[in-house]
Structures are given as C-alpha cells and as structure tokens.
Design a protein around this motif. Structure first.
Motif, PDB file in Angstrom:
ATOM      1  N   GLY A  86       0.790  -1.221   0.000  1.00  0.00           N
ATOM      2  CA  GLY A  86       0.000   0.000   0.000  1.00  0.00           C
ATOM      3  C   GLY A  86       0.817   1.264   0.000  1.00  0.00           C
ATOM      4  O   GLY A  86       0.301   2.346   0.266  1.00  0.00           O
ATOM      5  N   GLN A  87       2.127   1.176  -0.328  1.00  0.00           N
ATOM      6  CA  GLN A  87       3.012   2.325  -0.225  1.00  0.00           C
ATOM      7  C   GLN A  87       2.652   3.470  -1.174  1.00  0.00           C
ATOM      8  O   GLN A  87       3.045   4.610  -0.944  1.00  0.00           O
ATOM      9  N   LEU A  88       1.894   3.175  -2.242  1.00  0.00           N
ATOM     10  CA  LEU A  88       1.486   4.242  -3.146  1.00  0.00           C
ATOM     11  C   LEU A  88       0.333   5.061  -2.566  1.00  0.00           C
ATOM     12  O   LEU A  88       0.043   6.156  -3.053  1.00  0.00           O
ATOM     13  N   GLY A  89      -0.348   4.517  -1.564  1.00  0.00           N
ATOM     14  CA  GLY A  89      -1.405   5.263  -0.889  1.00  0.00           C
ATOM     15  C   GLY A  89      -2.638   5.512  -1.728  1.00  0.00           C
ATOM     16  O   GLY A  89      -3.352   6.489  -1.507  1.00  0.00           O
ATOM     17  N   ILE A  90      -2.941   4.619  -2.676  1.00  0.00           N
ATOM     18  CA  ILE A  90      -4.032   4.861  -3.621  1.00  0.00           C
ATOM     19  C   ILE A  90      -5.290   4.076  -3.279  1.00  0.00           C
ATOM     20  O   ILE A  90      -6.247   4.052  -4.052  1.00  0.00           O
ATOM     21  N   GLY A  91      -5.319   3.383  -2.130  1.00  0.00           N
ATOM     22  CA  GLY A  91      -6.512   2.669  -1.725  1.00  0.00           C
ATOM     23  C   GLY A  91      -6.582   1.238  -2.196  1.00  0.00           C
ATOM     24  O   GLY A  91      -7.639   0.608  -2.126  1.00  0.00           O
TER      25      GLY A  91
END
Length: 486
Positions: free
Chosen positions: A399-404
């Motif tokens: 989830g490191q991109l933080g896009i859900g």
C-alpha cells in the motif's frame, strides 16, 4: 575564451559597438561553432548566463541540421515553483502510507494497520520532521525530541533523543544532528556506516558521537543501504560505510569506518540508494554517479555495461539543468529546473512510470510535469507537484502508493486525499512513505484515509465471509485450513 562540454567556444567581446544589440547590454558574447568542415558565426550579442545556471543553448534549426541532442537546443527553462526543501520539514501535520510492519508500536502509524494503503495520520502531536528506514521511522517533534517507531532489523529500537535539529535514516541505521552541531549515529554497523571507527554485527541502540563530523558545516545528508554521504556548505562531500561496489567513488572497494572526504567538489545535493550506489548533483546541473550498475541505475548508457563504477562519472544523457535526484533500490530519478523528471535503472514493477517493464540504462523522460520533489523507495516512486498534490508509481504490495489498493501501478497515478503537501520522505529500501503538510492543511480531511481503509477492509471481510459461506453450501468443507472436496 574557453571550451565547454557541448563543443561551443564562448568568446567575450569588448567590441560591443560592432553589434547593434550590444549597445543596450553591457554583458555580451559571441557563440562560434568549430567543426571539421566549417567555421560558422552562429549568433552575436547573446547574454552570458549567470554562474549558477546552464550554458546558453543553440537555436533548434542548428541542432536539427547537425543532428545534435534536443536538449542542446532548448531555451533556458523557468522554474514552475520553488523546489522542496533540501531536508523535508513540515508545519506540524504528517501522514503516512505503506508497510506498517504489524509491530507493537508500528513502523508507520500508531494504530495497528498491517498495511496503510490510504494516507493516514502518523500521530496526533505536531511533527517537524519524519524520516523512514526499512522497517522503522523516526519522528522529530517541535520540542526537538525524537520518537522511534518500528524496529531495526526486526530486533531493537533506537533510543529517543532530545536537542535534535535534524534526523536522517538509512536502511537500518540513522544519523542525528544536534542543536550544538554535533552528530550522533545508531543502528546497524556491519560495514562501518555509523562512522565510529569500527564495524561489527552488534546493533548500536544508544546513539554515539561521530567524531569525524565534528566542526563540519553539513548542508544535507543522504543515507543509503549501508553507506552515508554528507554534503558540506562549501560543496565538498564526506562519505562513510560500505564501498564494496565503489559507491563512495574512491576508485577502490575498501569500506570506510570513519568519514572521509570524497574526490568531488561543487555539490549541492546528494542521494544514496539502498543498493550500493550514489548520485551527486553539482551546482551547474551536472549529475555524477558511482557504485553498482547491474540494472543501469547509474544512467550511463548501454555502452557502460553493468559493471560497478568506482569513480564518480558524469551522466551524459541528462538535460543540463538538473536540480535534484533520488535513488531507489536499483533505479534513479532526476528532477530538472523546470519540473520535468527523468529516470534510469530497473523498471520491473513500474517504478519508472513508463510503458513496459524493461530496465533503462540511459535516462528516459517520465510522463509527469510541474514537479517540485522526487522520492524513490524500494521499487516505487513518489512525485510531489507544485500545487501540493502527489502522484506515485511502482510496487504497491504494502500500500506504499497510498491509492486505496495493493495493486502495482505502471504509470504515475494521483494519491487521493492528499492536498497541500510540503514534501515527502521515503527510505532507501523502504516500503512506506511520510508526507509533511503545509500549515493550512485541515485535520478532518486527512483523517478520511484511515476511515476509508477501515470501511473497505470491513467490506472485504464481509465479502470473504459470504464467499466462504457459499462454498460451504456448495459442499466444500474446511478442515484445519485445507479445502476438501467430497
């Protein structure tokens, strides 16, 4: 007269009266092209660029005729916005996304999300600085104390400190600059990266004084996998730690257990990667690289091969106005004066944000613009734009991109819920990222990330339970985790 790397000969003329435009300008020059077949007077009365900018460019028609690189012909660009601060410091609000390690105190946030895949507040207290290592993070509060989150090598915590001005994190070690100018280090020291004069397998959990940095005016530090770089205010660079791939640029492979001066000058920014290579951006916009090059991460081109580079070498395929660089696991990012981004190296997980997954040995343009900061982690990239929004690309298993979601991305996508971001911090081998916000950022808007993640995780749990129930009704029997079909 003096020649420059592009093959131009700049001649300062005192005979300004010979050229009409010179009458209005005191600083004039002529650009003369020398080739095997011709001597052409190209242009007159062109103002010389200031010392801190790129050399004057050629007109496009001339470069097209000569088949020269396009970047020789582009005009000096204008900045789209102020660059992000050399050291990422915020105004009190900090968010995070990515791996949280599921540790007692979390490596990213104070709650117990295993992966934080929407931006989430890391804690309630005001945060001045947040830096990320592999499975840990360090918070610097406004009262100059530190809070350690996570574990180093899954074993130990680094002790908290007071009177800290700045902190920097590598894969499994950290440096702290104190208010009195002294430097402390702690963490893993297998290759002497702590600069204490020795190397060893035992973790250093209580920060110790680094004598080799005493009295030095450090502008910025960059910590990599097992080595560290310190850029001084006079443009020189100090290095320490692992040098097995030549990442310190000393023309050898001997590790350094105490800080040593590196053979470079005129540096304004440094970036050290998680996989044994270093990037240095000079005041004139040139970028130097040294160290491991197995995936072309140094950007020196296919002709350089994949062997290690043990001396700092200029990257030939970049525009001449690079202002910042970031180094990830096995790839590099370069930010230009006008907000464009170039990348080189590994692209297996889409970290370069370009079509395909092939590694690139020479810098390529990444489809993102108006960027004020680039950050590179373990196979993913983060871009903070001038308007305070954020885009990301690459590996997303934590989830490191933080896009859900936990789906990898192969082109830059916008990170939801993020506005008014001042800067970001991503560790050299990290799978999580910190965002520091501008003071105007609202609290309630940023809390949506955690609430939305809880809601989505609850929905996924309900859907999984419904699927399991349907399988049971269809005759599927579960026993000790094994699916049995009668």
């Amino acid at each position: 007269a003096s020649s420059n790397p592009s093959g131009l000969l700049e001649v300062r003329l005192g005979l300004a009266a010979m050229f009409t435009p010179c009458a209005a300008r005191a600083n004039c020059c002529m650009l003369v092209i020398l080739s095997c077949s011709d001597l052409v007077l190209l242009m007159a009365a062109e103002p010389l660029p200031p010392a801190d900018s790129s050399t004057a460019y050629l007109p496009s028609w001339w470069c097209q005729a000569k088949h020269w690189p396009w970047w020789l012909c582009q005009p000096k660009p204008s900045p789209q916005c102020d660059r992000a601060p050399i050291v990422c410091e915020g105004a009190g609000r900090a968010l995070g996304a990515g791996e949280n390690a599921n540790l007692p105190n979390g490596a990213l946030t104070m709650d117990r999300f295993n992966e934080v895949w929407l931006p989430r507040s890391i804690q309630q207290e005001p945060v001045r600085q947040a830096v990320s290592g592999d499975d840990f993070g360090i918070i610097v509060q406004f009262d100059n104390t530190t809070t350690f989150m996570g574990l180093v090598l899954g074993e130990e915590e680094i002790a908290s400190l007071s009177a800290v001005r700045r902190a920097f994190a590598g894969e499994n070690f950290a440096y702290f600059e104190l208010l009195n100018g002294s430097w402390l280090s702690a963490g893993d020291n297998d290759d002497g990266e702590l600069g204490l004069g020795f190397s060893g397998a035992d973790l250093v959990t209580m920060p110790r004084l680094v004598q080799g940095l005493e009295g030095l005016e450090v502008r910025q530090a960059a910590l990599g996998d097992e080595h560290a770089l310190f850029v001084l205010t006079n443009g020189s660079v100090i290095g320490v730690g692992d040098n097995s791939d030549g990442e310190l640029g000393l023309s050898n492979t001997q590790d350094q257990t105490v800080p040593v001066r590196l053979p470079v000058e005129g540096v304004r920014f440094a970036a050290a990667a998680g996989e044994d290579f270093s990037l240095l951006v000079l005041e004139d916009g040139t970028v130097l690289a040294a160290g491991e090059n197995d995936d072309g991460q140094l950007g020196l081109g296919p002709e350089a091969g994949t062997q290690d580079v043990r001396i700092f070498t200029a990257i030939p395929g970049l525009p001449r106005h690079v202002v910042a660089a970031a180094a990830g696991d096995d790839f590099s990012l370069f930010l230009t004066y006008d907000g464009y981004v170039y990348g080189a190296g590994e692209n297996d997980d889409g970290e370069l944000g370009i079509p395909g997954t092939e590694s690139r040995a020479a810098p390529v343009r990444i489809p993102i613009e108006i960027v004020r900061q680039v950050e590179a982690g373990d196979d993913f990239s983060v871009f903070v734009l001038c308007d305070g929004t954020v885009f990301a690309t690459g590996a997303n298993g934590n989830g490191q991109l933080g896009i859900g979601s936990l789906v990898d991305q192969f082109e830059p996508v916008q990170v939801p819920y993020l506005e008014n971001v001042r800067c970001a911090d991503v560790g050299p081998d990290s799978e999580h990222v910190y965002y520091l916000m501008e003071e105007a950022s609202g609290v309630s808007a940023q809390e949506v990330g955690g609430d939305a993640q809880r809601e989505q995780e609850g929905q996924e749990k309900e859907e999984k339970e419904e699927e399991d129930e349907e399988e049971r009704r269809d005759g599927t029997v579960y026993s000790s985790g094994v699916v049995l079909h009668p």
